[in-house]
Write an enzyme that holds these catalytic residues in place. Structure first.
Site, short mmCIF file in Angstrom:
data_model
loop_
_atom_site.label_atom_id
_atom_site.label_comp_id
_atom_site.label_asym_id
_atom_site.label_seq_id
_atom_site.Cartn_x
_atom_site.Cartn_y
_atom_site.Cartn_z
N MET A 1 69.25 39.48 4.63
CA MET A 1 68.39 40.66 4.75
C MET A 1 68.84 41.68 3.70
SD MET A 1 66.20 39.86 7.03
CE MET A 1 65.35 41.43 6.85
N HIS B 1 60.20 34.17 10.95
CA HIS B 1 61.41 34.98 11.00
C HIS B 1 61.43 35.72 12.33
CE1 HIS B 1 63.69 38.64 9.02
NE2 HIS B 1 64.42 38.01 9.92
N SER C 1 55.25 38.04 2.87
CA SER C 1 55.32 38.42 4.29
C SER C 1 53.99 39.02 4.70
CB SER C 1 56.43 39.45 4.51
OG SER C 1 56.20 40.11 5.75
N MET D 1 62.83 38.20 14.73
CA MET D 1 63.67 39.39 14.92
C MET D 1 63.56 39.76 16.39
SD MET D 1 62.59 41.20 11.37
CE MET D 1 61.18 40.11 11.22
N PHE E 1 60.81 46.81 9.23
CA PHE E 1 59.67 47.41 8.54
C PHE E 1 59.56 46.88 7.11
CE2 PHE E 1 61.32 50.34 11.67
CZ PHE E 1 60.18 50.62 12.42
N HIS F 1 55.42 33.74 5.08
CA HIS F 1 56.51 34.30 5.89
C HIS F 1 55.91 35.17 7.01
CE1 HIS F 1 60.71 35.71 6.42
NE2 HIS F 1 60.18 36.90 6.66
N ASP G 1 65.16 38.75 1.88
CA ASP G 1 64.04 39.37 2.58
C ASP G 1 64.22 40.88 2.60
OD1 ASP G 1 61.91 39.94 4.20
OD2 ASP G 1 62.63 38.83 5.95
N GLY G 2 63.34 41.56 1.87
CA GLY G 2 63.32 43.02 1.90
C GLY G 2 63.47 43.65 0.53
N MET H 1 58.62 40.49 15.69
CA MET H 1 59.50 41.59 16.13
C MET H 1 59.22 41.94 17.58
SD MET H 1 59.30 44.06 12.83
CE MET H 1 59.25 43.42 11.15
N ASP I 1 56.71 37.57 10.27
CA ASP I 1 57.75 38.42 10.86
C ASP I 1 57.45 38.72 12.32
OD1 ASP I 1 59.63 38.97 8.69
OD2 ASP I 1 57.89 39.86 7.69
C1 DX5 Z 1 61.54 43.23 7.37
C2 DX5 Z 1 60.81 41.90 7.29
C3 DX5 Z 1 60.37 41.58 5.93
C4 DX5 Z 1 59.39 42.58 5.37
C5 DX5 Z 1 59.62 42.66 3.91
O1 DX5 Z 1 62.00 43.39 8.64
O2 DX5 Z 1 61.67 40.86 7.74
O3 DX5 Z 1 59.88 40.26 5.83
O4 DX5 Z 1 58.06 42.27 5.61
O5 DX5 Z 1 58.81 43.67 3.40
P1 DX5 Z 1 59.00 44.24 1.93
O6 DX5 Z 1 58.90 43.08 0.99
O7 DX5 Z 1 57.87 45.19 1.81
O8 DX5 Z 1 60.34 44.89 1.89
ZN ZN Z 2 61.07 38.73 7.31
#
Ligand code: DX5
Ligand code: ZN
Length: 234
Positions: free
Chosen positions: A141, A70, A12, A72, A147, A37, A177-178, A41, A39
């Site tokens: 998730m 992704h 990510s 969000m 974050f 990946h 993811d996460g 937001m 993200d």
């Molecule tokens: C969270 C994101 C993830 C995030 C994962 O909202 O969707 O993709 O970047 O980060 P890590 O691997 O640090 O948990």
């Molecule tokens: Zn993500």
């Protein structure tokens, strides 16, 4: 035909240097990642803001593997075409982003992109039951979205296993993811995940000037996951 269930590592770029995305992407690809990946937001669906379609288009020019976007964001439907035009290979929307998930997935596939559906930690696996023929990927998730660097939520391991059983031979990836690290990767891989997103777990300790740690981190996560899938198969 079943999809490719080999382990794929998707860093990510939320954990990359935001002023240097081009070289960061070149570095993680040179160090052996499978997908990139991204993200997105909106400061509304999640309490954080990142970037939109123009930045995705700029990033795409550096990606030689596959850009996994992704979203969000809510609403999501009005922006699908823009992210497809920005070159997203996979567009993942959240099941919680609106009431018409079926329509959203149709709209993603109409663009020619692969369609993903992400489930927040509180959302049950059953949510995808009537959508399994409309998705190319289900994203579990394993933190609350918003974050990087959060703690892995262990209750999601059972959700992954339920999804794996529901999916059967359908060509549907399970992405997690996460909080993915060499410690958590075996848990999700053994349960049936094949795409492992990792932000802090890949970028920690490295930089574009010193990218070797990216490679070491990718290899460590991959080895831990593959070890678990092999053990599960025996
Ligand atoms: C969270 C994101 C993830 C995030 C994962 O909202 O969707 O993709 O970047 O980060 P890590 O691997 O640090 O948990
Ligand atoms: Zn993500």
């Amino acid at each position: 035909m079943p999809s490719d269930r080999s382990i794929k590592i998707a860093p990510s770029i939320l954990s990359a240097d935001f002023a240097d995305f081009g070289r960061e992407i070149q570095a993680i690809e040179a160090q052996g990642c499978d997908w990139v990946h991204v993200d997105v937001m909106d400061g509304h669906f999640v309490p954080n803001l990142t970037f939109g379609p123009p930045l995705c288009a700029a990033i795409r020019r550096h990606v030689t593997t596959l850009m996994d976007v992704h979203l969000m964001i809510s609403p999501v439907d009005p922006y699908i075409e823009a992210f497809a035009s920005a070159g997203a290979d996979i567009i993942t929307a959240h099941a919680e982003a609106g009431p018409h998930t079926h329509r959203t997935l149709q709209a993603i596939r109409t663009t020619g992109a692969k369609a993903g559906l992400a489930l927040n930690p509180a959302t049950p696996a059953d949510t995808v039951e009537y959508l399994l023929d409309m998705v190319d990927l289900v994203c579990v998730m394993t933190v609350n979205p918003g974050f990087g660097g959060q703690k892995f939520i262990r209750s999601q391991i059972e959700k992954i296993a339920r999804l794996r059983a529901m999916i059967g031979d359908r060509p549907v990836h399970i992405e997690v993811d996460g909080g993915i690290t060499p410690e958590t990767a075996p848990l999700v891989a053994a349960a049936g995940a094949d795409v492992l997103v990792a932000g802090s777990g890949v970028f920690r300790g490295g930089s574009v000037a010193d990218p070797a740690p990216y490679g070491a981190n990718i290899r460590a996560i991959r080895a831990a996951a593959e070890g678990a899938t092999q053990a599960a198969a025996e």
